[in-house]
Design a protein around this motif. Structure first.
Motif, PDB file in Angstrom:
ATOM      1  N   UNK A  67      13.928 -46.090  38.880  1.00  0.00           N
ATOM      2  CA  UNK A  67      14.995 -45.424  38.117  1.00  0.00           C
ATOM      3  C   UNK A  67      14.926 -45.818  36.634  1.00  0.00           C
ATOM      4  N   UNK A  68      14.763 -47.111  36.371  1.00  0.00           N
ATOM      5  CA  UNK A  68      14.689 -47.575  34.983  1.00  0.00           C
ATOM      6  C   UNK A  68      13.399 -47.121  34.305  1.00  0.00           C
ATOM      7  N   UNK A  69      12.322 -47.027  35.066  1.00  0.00           N
ATOM      8  CA  UNK A  69      11.070 -46.510  34.513  1.00  0.00           C
ATOM      9  C   UNK A  69      11.269 -45.061  34.056  1.00  0.00           C
ATOM     10  N   UNK A  70      11.931 -44.253  34.876  1.00  0.00           N
ATOM     11  CA  UNK A  70      12.191 -42.861  34.508  1.00  0.00           C
ATOM     12  C   UNK A  70      13.093 -42.785  33.275  1.00  0.00           C
ATOM     13  N   UNK A  71      14.115 -43.652  33.210  1.00  0.00           N
ATOM     14  CA  UNK A  71      15.004 -43.669  32.046  1.00  0.00           C
ATOM     15  C   UNK A  71      14.227 -44.058  30.786  1.00  0.00           C
ATOM     16  N   UNK A  72      13.336 -45.032  30.917  1.00  0.00           N
ATOM     17  CA  UNK A  72      12.517 -45.457  29.772  1.00  0.00           C
ATOM     18  C   UNK A  72      11.605 -44.327  29.315  1.00  0.00           C
ATOM     19  N   UNK A  73      10.981 -43.652  30.265  1.00  0.00           N
ATOM     20  CA  UNK A  73      10.110 -42.528  29.903  1.00  0.00           C
ATOM     21  C   UNK A  73      10.887 -41.445  29.171  1.00  0.00           C
TER      22      UNK A  73
END
Length: 186
Positions: free
Chosen positions: A145-151
C-alpha cells in the motif's frame, strides 16, 4: 511543511530504518523490533485494537502473549510518552505536533510527501516478523500500500516538475522507485 514541523516536537520515521526524533535529535531506539511493529500497526489501524487481538497478532508463539504485549507497550510508552496506550482497547494518540512520515505520505499533499526522508524506502526496512505470520501478512500488505502511495507521489511530483519546465528534476523523480522486500510477502 513537514520539514519545518520536524524541528519542533516529535517525528516518527517508519520508512527505511525506523527511528523517532525529538526536536530533530534521534531518541535511543526501543529494545526489540516488535515495538516498531506495534507502533506501525497502531498508527495505521483506524479503530481501537484489543490487547487480546494485538497479543495474538504479534506474539502468537510467545509463552505469555499478553505479558509480551505489556512489555512491548511499556517500551513504546518509554519512547513516545503515554500517547493514550492504556486500557484494554488501545489506540495510539500522538501529541498534536507529532509528524509521522507514513501519515504525510498517505494523507498529506504530494509536495509535502516529497520532502519525507526515506520516501523511497520500505516500511520497517530490514525487519522480518516471520515468527508472527499474521503480522507478517499485515506488514506485507501495508508495504504494498505504501509503495503504491509513494509511486503516486513520485508520479505527481514528476508531472509537476515537467509542467514547470524542470525536466531534469522530473527525470530524477521519475527514476526513483520504492524499494521492495526481496524475500517475499512473509
Amino acid at each position: 511543511s513537514p520539514e519545518g514541523d520536524r524541528r519542533m516536537g516529535l517525528s516518527i520515521h517508519l520508512l527505511g530504518v525506523p527511528r523517532v526524533e525529538r526536536d530533530g535529535l534521534a531518541l535511543p531506539p526501543p529494545r526489540g523490533q516488535k515495538v516498531w511493529g506495534l507502533l506501525a500497526y497502531l498508527l495505521r489501524c483506524d479503530a481501537r485494537a484489543s490487547r487480546q487481538h494485538l497479543a495474538g497478532l504479534l506474539f502468537e508463539d510467545a509463552e505469555d502473549p499478553l505479558g509480551a504485549l505489556r512489555w512491548t507497550l511499556s517500551e513504546l510508552r518509554r519512547l513516545l510518552g503515554d500517547a493514550g496506550l492504556r486500557g484494554n482497547e488501545l489506540t495510539l494518540t500522538p501529541q498534536p505536533a507529532t509528524v509521522v512520515d507514513i501519515d504525510v505520505l498517505i494523507r498529506g499533499d504530494w509536495s509535502d510527501a516529497l520532502a519525507v526522508p526515506d520516501l523511497d524506502r520500505e516500511l520497517l526496512e530490514g525487519m522480518n516478523f516471520a515468527a508472527s505470520s499474521s503480522f507478517a501478512v499485515w506488514l506485507a500488505t501495508e508495504r504494498r500500500h505504501l509503495q503504491a502511495a509513494t509511486e503516486a507521489v513520485l508520479h505527481e511530483g514528476a508531472l509537476a516538475r515537467l509542467a514547470s519546465g524542470a525536466a531534469m528534476q522530473a527525470a530524477d523523480l521519475a527514476s526513483l522507485r520504492p524499494q521492495v522486500e526481496a524475500y517475499g510477502a512473509a
